[in-house]
Motif scaffolding. Structure first.
Motif, PDB file in Angstrom:
ATOM      1  N   ILE A 242      35.628  87.709  35.737  1.00  0.00           N
ATOM      2  CA  ILE A 242      35.737  88.622  34.597  1.00  0.00           C
ATOM      3  C   ILE A 242      34.922  89.902  34.762  1.00  0.00           C
ATOM      4  O   ILE A 242      35.143  90.887  34.050  1.00  0.00           O
ATOM      5  N   GLY A 243      34.016  89.918  35.732  1.00  0.00           N
ATOM      6  CA  GLY A 243      33.064  91.020  35.856  1.00  0.00           C
ATOM      7  C   GLY A 243      33.687  92.394  35.926  1.00  0.00           C
ATOM      8  O   GLY A 243      33.247  93.337  35.251  1.00  0.00           O
ATOM      9  N   MET A 244      34.752  92.561  36.720  1.00  0.00           N
ATOM     10  CA  MET A 244      35.358  93.874  36.897  1.00  0.00           C
ATOM     11  C   MET A 244      36.132  94.338  35.673  1.00  0.00           C
ATOM     12  O   MET A 244      36.473  95.512  35.548  1.00  0.00           O
ATOM     13  N   ALA A 245      36.415  93.422  34.743  1.00  0.00           N
ATOM     14  CA  ALA A 245      37.164  93.778  33.538  1.00  0.00           C
ATOM     15  C   ALA A 245      36.243  94.224  32.402  1.00  0.00           C
ATOM     16  O   ALA A 245      36.706  94.801  31.417  1.00  0.00           O
ATOM     17  N   LEU A 246      34.944  93.954  32.538  1.00  0.00           N
ATOM     18  CA  LEU A 246      33.991  94.332  31.499  1.00  0.00           C
ATOM     19  C   LEU A 246      33.657  95.821  31.583  1.00  0.00           C
ATOM     20  O   LEU A 246      33.781  96.428  32.653  1.00  0.00           O
ATOM     21  N   PRO A 247      33.227  96.426  30.479  1.00  0.00           N
ATOM     22  CA  PRO A 247      32.681  97.787  30.573  1.00  0.00           C
ATOM     23  C   PRO A 247      31.570  97.818  31.615  1.00  0.00           C
ATOM     24  O   PRO A 247      30.816  96.849  31.747  1.00  0.00           O
ATOM     25  N   HIS A 248      31.466  98.911  32.355  1.00  0.00           N
ATOM     26  CA  HIS A 248      30.565  98.960  33.497  1.00  0.00           C
ATOM     27  C   HIS A 248      29.123  98.620  33.154  1.00  0.00           C
ATOM     28  O   HIS A 248      28.461  97.872  33.875  1.00  0.00           O
ATOM     29  N   ASP A 249      28.620  99.189  32.058  1.00  0.00           N
ATOM     30  CA  ASP A 249      27.220  98.934  31.731  1.00  0.00           C
ATOM     31  C   ASP A 249      26.997  97.481  31.323  1.00  0.00           C
ATOM     32  O   ASP A 249      25.958  96.886  31.637  1.00  0.00           O
ATOM     33  N   GLU A 250      27.971  96.875  30.660  1.00  0.00           N
ATOM     34  CA  GLU A 250      27.844  95.479  30.244  1.00  0.00           C
ATOM     35  C   GLU A 250      27.947  94.535  31.442  1.00  0.00           C
ATOM     36  O   GLU A 250      27.246  93.527  31.513  1.00  0.00           O
ATOM     37  N   ALA A 251      28.822  94.864  32.393  1.00  0.00           N
ATOM     38  CA  ALA A 251      28.931  94.058  33.611  1.00  0.00           C
ATOM     39  C   ALA A 251      27.626  94.095  34.382  1.00  0.00           C
ATOM     40  O   ALA A 251      27.174  93.083  34.932  1.00  0.00           O
ATOM     41  N   ASN A 252      27.002  95.253  34.436  1.00  0.00           N
ATOM     42  CA  ASN A 252      25.726  95.420  35.120  1.00  0.00           C
ATOM     43  C   ASN A 252      24.645  94.575  34.456  1.00  0.00           C
ATOM     44  O   ASN A 252      23.882  93.873  35.128  1.00  0.00           O
ATOM     45  N   LEU A 253      24.587  94.619  33.131  1.00  0.00           N
ATOM     46  CA  LEU A 253      23.594  93.839  32.385  1.00  0.00           C
ATOM     47  C   LEU A 253      23.833  92.344  32.571  1.00  0.00           C
ATOM     48  O   LEU A 253      22.884  91.573  32.791  1.00  0.00           O
ATOM     49  N   ALA A 254      25.081  91.921  32.513  1.00  0.00           N
ATOM     50  CA  ALA A 254      25.414  90.505  32.672  1.00  0.00           C
ATOM     51  C   ALA A 254      25.039  90.000  34.064  1.00  0.00           C
ATOM     52  O   ALA A 254      24.501  88.892  34.216  1.00  0.00           O
ATOM     53  N   ALA A 255      25.315  90.809  35.083  1.00  0.00           N
ATOM     54  CA  ALA A 255      24.982  90.412  36.456  1.00  0.00           C
ATOM     55  C   ALA A 255      23.481  90.269  36.634  1.00  0.00           C
ATOM     56  O   ALA A 255      23.005  89.334  37.292  1.00  0.00           O
ATOM     57  N   HIS A 256      22.730  91.179  36.030  1.00  0.00           N
ATOM     58  CA  HIS A 256      21.270  91.125  36.096  1.00  0.00           C
ATOM     59  C   HIS A 256      20.753  89.861  35.405  1.00  0.00           C
ATOM     60  O   HIS A 256      19.894  89.142  35.942  1.00  0.00           O
ATOM     61  N   ALA A 257      21.282  89.578  34.220  1.00  0.00           N
ATOM     62  CA  ALA A 257      20.859  88.397  33.459  1.00  0.00           C
ATOM     63  C   ALA A 257      21.170  87.114  34.229  1.00  0.00           C
ATOM     64  O   ALA A 257      20.314  86.228  34.368  1.00  0.00           O
ATOM     65  N   ARG A 258      22.388  87.016  34.727  1.00  0.00           N
ATOM     66  CA  ARG A 258      22.815  85.826  35.460  1.00  0.00           C
ATOM     67  C   ARG A 258      21.989  85.618  36.718  1.00  0.00           C
ATOM     68  O   ARG A 258      21.552  84.499  37.021  1.00  0.00           O
ATOM     69  N   ALA A 259      21.733  86.698  37.446  1.00  0.00           N
ATOM     70  CA  ALA A 259      20.974  86.600  38.695  1.00  0.00           C
ATOM     71  C   ALA A 259      19.550  86.110  38.443  1.00  0.00           C
ATOM     72  O   ALA A 259      19.038  85.247  39.171  1.00  0.00           O
ATOM     73  N   LEU A 260      18.899  86.632  37.400  1.00  0.00           N
ATOM     74  CA  LEU A 260      17.530  86.219  37.115  1.00  0.00           C
ATOM     75  C   LEU A 260      17.465  84.775  36.628  1.00  0.00           C
ATOM     76  O   LEU A 260      16.559  84.024  37.002  1.00  0.00           O
ATOM     77  N   VAL A 261      18.414  84.386  35.800  1.00  0.00           N
ATOM     78  CA  VAL A 261      18.436  83.000  35.309  1.00  0.00           C
ATOM     79  C   VAL A 261      18.589  82.023  36.474  1.00  0.00           C
ATOM     80  O   VAL A 261      17.854  81.033  36.576  1.00  0.00           O
ATOM     81  N   LEU A 262      19.517  82.299  37.360  1.00  0.00           N
ATOM     82  CA  LEU A 262      19.743  81.409  38.506  1.00  0.00           C
ATOM     83  C   LEU A 262      18.550  81.419  39.458  1.00  0.00           C
ATOM     84  O   LEU A 262      18.200  80.385  40.040  1.00  0.00           O
ATOM     85  N   TRP A 263      17.916  82.575  39.603  1.00  0.00           N
ATOM     86  CA  TRP A 263      16.733  82.654  40.470  1.00  0.00           C
ATOM     87  C   TRP A 263      15.601  81.788  39.919  1.00  0.00           C
ATOM     88  O   TRP A 263      14.968  81.033  40.659  1.00  0.00           O
ATOM     89  N   HIS A 264      15.352  81.873  38.621  1.00  0.00           N
ATOM     90  CA  HIS A 264      14.290  81.067  38.001  1.00  0.00           C
ATOM     91  C   HIS A 264      14.555  79.572  38.193  1.00  0.00           C
ATOM     92  O   HIS A 264      13.636  78.795  38.460  1.00  0.00           O
ATOM     93  N   GLN A 265      15.809  79.177  38.066  1.00  0.00           N
ATOM     94  CA  GLN A 265      16.148  77.762  38.208  1.00  0.00           C
ATOM     95  C   GLN A 265      15.929  77.254  39.622  1.00  0.00           C
ATOM     96  O   GLN A 265      15.741  76.054  39.832  1.00  0.00           O
ATOM     97  N   SER A 266      15.932  78.158  40.596  1.00  0.00           N
ATOM     98  CA  SER A 266      15.758  77.750  41.999  1.00  0.00           C
ATOM     99  C   SER A 266      14.317  77.863  42.482  1.00  0.00           C
ATOM    100  O   SER A 266      14.015  77.506  43.615  1.00  0.00           O
TER     101      SER A 266
END
Length: 199
Positions: A133-157
């Motif tokens: 779904i990332g490419m279908a989101l508004p650019h700024d929202e896709a950027n924010l979502a990717a940042h959030a997801r990346a940090l959450v997964l990093w913390h879990q690891s």
């Protein structure tokens, strides 16, 4: 043969390099949304615990829900659901709240939801993987979502220290971790990549 496959691979690489060089401005504008500067990271706020605590309680702040590898998305024309505090209150754990920065002028946080069952947030949208779904989101929202997801997964690891094996804890508003044993600070990975034309 192996030589034939290698030649085909070189031909494909050459095609895409030439395509990129001839269309790089359009390609960057259309596709490089995850590297855009859409969020004010506000690094100086990460160490200000009083400000972070106040921002986390502010009705103006927005929260990005991350469940597994998915973010909460709504609408037929997809958009990232940015929740208010009261809408996600039951899932907030201040020890695991991640400050993402200022988004559209307001504090934004990532909320990691640890649950085998889908969170009860269906009235706002549904959880979808950014790969689809990332490419279908508004650019700024896709950027924010990717940042959030990346940090959450990093913390879990990074629950345990790679040096002494002790448990690590979130630090700097969720932008790093610190070992409870040896005190080592851990930071999210940065994996730079480049495209090189060999001629």
């Amino acid at each position: 043969s192996t030589i034939h496959q290698y030649q085909n691979l070189l031909t494909q690489i050459n095609f895409w390099v030439i395509f990129f060089m001839n269309n790089k401005h359009q390609v960057i504008q259309d596709f490089n949304i995850f590297a855009g500067a859409f969020v004010d990271r506000s690094g100086e706020r990460r160490e200000d615990s009083a400000w972070l605590e106040q921002a986390a309680k502010s009705p103006d702040s927005r929260f990005v829900a991350v469940w597994g590898e998915s973010c909460l998305v709504g609408g037929d024309s997809p958009y990232l659901v940015l929740l208010q505090r009261q809408q996600i209150e039951s899932y907030i754990n201040h020890e695991h709240l991640i400050f993402l920065g200022l988004f559209r002028g307001q504090p934004a946080f990532a909320v990691s939801i640890i649950s085998e069952l889908a969170p009860a947030l269906s009235e706002f949208g549904e959880f979808q993987d950014l790969h689809s779904i990332g490419m279908a989101l508004p650019h700024d929202e896709a950027n924010l979502a990717a940042h959030a997801r990346a940090l959450v997964l990093w913390h879990q690891s990074q629950v345990f220290c790679g040096v002494c094996g002790s448990q690590t804890k979130q630090d700097s508003g969720g932008n790093s971790r610190k070992c409870s044993g040896c005190g080592k600070k851990l930071f999210p990975r940065v994996d730079p990549a480049i495209i090189v034309l060999v001629s």
